[in-house]
Write an enzyme that holds these catalytic residues in place. Structure first.
Site, PDB file in Angstrom:
ATOM      1  N   ASN A 173      -9.301  -1.152   0.178  1.00 14.15           N
ATOM      2  CA  ASN A 173      -8.510  -1.202  -1.048  1.00 14.15           C
ATOM      3  C   ASN A 173      -9.316  -0.772  -2.266  1.00 14.15           C
ATOM      4  O   ASN A 173      -8.780  -0.220  -3.230  1.00 14.15           O
ATOM      5  CB  ASN A 173      -7.997  -2.627  -1.254  1.00 14.15           C
ATOM      6  CG  ASN A 173      -7.083  -3.075  -0.143  1.00 14.15           C
ATOM      7  OD1 ASN A 173      -6.266  -2.312   0.339  1.00 14.15           O
ATOM      8  ND2 ASN A 173      -7.224  -4.321   0.284  1.00 14.15           N
TER       9      ASN A 173
ATOM     10  N   GLY B 258       3.045  -0.482   4.078  1.00  7.93           N
ATOM     11  CA  GLY B 258       2.272  -1.440   3.306  1.00  7.93           C
ATOM     12  C   GLY B 258       2.904  -2.807   3.214  1.00  7.93           C
ATOM     13  O   GLY B 258       4.004  -3.045   3.718  1.00  7.93           O
TER      14      GLY B 258
ATOM     15  N   ALA C 272     -22.638  -4.923   9.013  1.00 11.51           N
ATOM     16  CA  ALA C 272     -23.202  -4.010  10.001  1.00 11.51           C
ATOM     17  C   ALA C 272     -23.252  -4.613  11.399  1.00 11.51           C
ATOM     18  O   ALA C 272     -23.261  -3.892  12.400  1.00 11.51           O
ATOM     19  CB  ALA C 272     -24.603  -3.589   9.565  1.00 11.51           C
TER      20      ALA C 272
ATOM     21  N   SER D 281       0.779  -1.241   0.000  1.00 18.64           N
ATOM     22  CA  SER D 281       0.000   0.000   0.000  1.00 18.64           C
ATOM     23  C   SER D 281       0.809   1.290   0.000  1.00 18.64           C
ATOM     24  O   SER D 281       0.225   2.377  -0.026  1.00 18.64           O
ATOM     25  CB  SER D 281      -0.952   0.002   1.195  1.00 18.64           C
ATOM     26  OG  SER D 281      -2.010  -0.875   0.955  1.00 18.64           O
TER      27      SER D 281
ATOM     28  N   TYR E 192     -10.808   1.998   6.067  1.00 17.91           N
ATOM     29  CA  TYR E 192      -9.761   1.723   5.071  1.00 17.91           C
ATOM     30  C   TYR E 192     -10.218   0.608   4.136  1.00 17.91           C
ATOM     31  O   TYR E 192     -10.588  -0.474   4.594  1.00 17.91           O
ATOM     32  CB  TYR E 192      -8.499   1.327   5.807  1.00 17.91           C
ATOM     33  CG  TYR E 192      -7.240   1.242   4.982  1.00 17.91           C
ATOM     34  CD1 TYR E 192      -6.412   2.344   4.844  1.00 17.91           C
ATOM     35  CD2 TYR E 192      -6.871   0.051   4.364  1.00 17.91           C
ATOM     36  CE1 TYR E 192      -5.237   2.265   4.113  1.00 17.91           C
ATOM     37  CE2 TYR E 192      -5.703  -0.031   3.634  1.00 17.91           C
ATOM     38  CZ  TYR E 192      -4.886   1.074   3.502  1.00 17.91           C
ATOM     39  OH  TYR E 192      -3.727   0.989   2.771  1.00 17.91           O
TER      40      TYR E 192
END
Length: 415
Positions: free
Chosen positions: A219, A359, A170, A111, A217
């Site tokens: 991707n 990353g 959720a 990352s 976060y």
């Protein structure tokens, strides 16, 4: 380690320990695939100064040896500060051999790619080709994106999009995506993914939250950014990266992956320790892997020299106009994440704020990239895992703390 430290652990795809039979050996990062790959330059042959050869910074050499002793196979470290530039390595380049990792060898970055992707998007904003608060759907209408998701939300992880490598629902239960770690990833590590395929998989899942109301976060956001860059410019992500960042900065050791599975030139080997179906522990060399799984969010090959060049140039104001660099550096939400950068306060012992992004690809490697606000003090590193039973997820925070202590904190503990 607390989230405020933003260590390499931050680039984990928030993956729970689904099974004790899977060794957690990497951070879930978002990598880039599907774009054309430029020709690979020869290994960096720039001369290394006496200081860069590791002869005058014994405290740094000791620090990386201490890190290896924690259970890693190898470390490459590069720092640039008021004393000049220093590069060194410790450990081994390959298990069973004695040679150290090359001080400027190539590695899978993970990352660390995200700030480069964000920079490309913001350059297009500077040129008036993209509006930072425009809906992404205006540029990519065929994907069926929520019209409320803006370019800014995409870059700061507030879009609410499902993370295609897996995410929580959720109720707090883990919902699987594309395997990005352990044996499941290993068995599939040469599979090739296309960026649009990854985004559409994410869009097939319910949103995690309403756009702009939370931060998580994912991707997916940076794979979506890749598609945005390609649509607006009419060129491949790889060509835009080469044209706008790599060539102007002379980053000769950096390559956009595409379907590449081999590290070119000198490199250290990384390993995955896992349990097979019979419950037996095994170690496999994962130096070869196809990281198209993480298109646009971390699919680069690079070197510590090139990453130092990039972060120094970015924060030194050489890649973006001042107003957009200020937007990029502005922390937002519970993650303290800017537009492609973590904003980390090291505390009064260390002079305050640093900007960073760490990353890792799915296995074998970890990458660190830190800088002072002016880009004049930097730390870049590559870590490789070996056959030790120690969990890299637990090691990385200790690694980061040790290195920050030496380079940014004058030998004192952060805080």
């Amino acid at each position: 380690m607390s989230e405020s430290l933003h260590t390499v652990k931050n680039d984990r795809a928030r993956t729970p320990r689904v099974s004790r039979r899977v060794a957690v050996t990497a951070l879930a990062a978002a990598l880039l695939a599907g774009a054309a790959t430029p020709a690979v330059a020869a290994a960096d042959s720039r001369p290394v100064s006496k200081a860069a050869a590791g002869q005058d910074r014994p405290e740094l050499q000791k620090a990386i040896q201490d890190i290896v002793d924690l259970g890693l196979a190898g470390v490459q470290l590069r720092v640039h500060d008021e004393r000049g530039e220093w590069a060194g390595s410790a450990g081994v380049s390959k298990l069973g051999q004695s040679a150290k990792p090359p001080t400027n060898g190539r590695f899978w970055t993970g990352s660390v790619n995200k700030p480069l992707t964000a920079t490309l998007v913001l350059q297009l904003v500077a040129e008036g080709k993209i509006g930072l608060d425009d809906p992404v759907a205006d540029y990519l209408p065929k994907l069926g994106l929520d019209q409320r998701i803006t370019v800014r939300m995409m870059l700061q992880h507030t879009s609410g999009l499902f993370n295609y490598t897996g995410d929580f629902d959720a109720d707090g239960k883990w919902e699987t995506g594309i395997p990005g770690m352990g044996k499941e990833w290993l068995d599939n590590r040469f599979h090739s993914y296309q960026p649009e395929e990854l985004v559409r998989l994410a869009l097939s899942k319910p949103a995690r939250f309403e756009p702009g109301t939370d931060q998580r976060y994912a991707n997916t956001n940076y794979t979506l950014a890749l598609l945005l860059i390609e649509k607006v410019t009419g060129r491949s992500y790889a060509k835009e990266m080469e044209r706008r960042i790599l060539r102007p900065l002379g980053m000769r050791g950096t390559v956009v992956l595409g379907d590449r599975t081999q590290l070119p030139g000198p490199h250290a080997h990384g390993y995955l320790r896992y349990q097979d179906d019979a419950g037996q522990w095994k170690v496999v060399d994962v130096s070869r892997q196809n990281d198209s799984l993480l298109a646009g969010a971390g699919a680069l090959i690079s070197t510590t020299q090139d990453l130092q060049t990039f972060i120094s140039a970015l924060l030194g104001g050489k890649l973006l106009p001042a107003p957009l660099l200020a937007e990029m550096r502005k922390p937002y939400g519970k993650l303290g994440y800017g537009l492609g950068l973590w904003v980390q306060d090291l505390g009064p012992n260390c002079g305050g704020i640093v900007y960073q992004h760490n990353g890792s690809p799915p296995a074998g490697y970890g990458t660190l990239m830190y800088s002072s606000p002016d880009g004049k003090k930097t730390l870049t590193a590559s870590l490789t895992t070996g056959d030790a039973a120690a969990d890299p997820a637990a090691l990385y925070p200790k690694v980061v703390e040790r290195l920050l202590k030496e380079e940014f904190c004058n030998g004192k503990a952060a805080g």
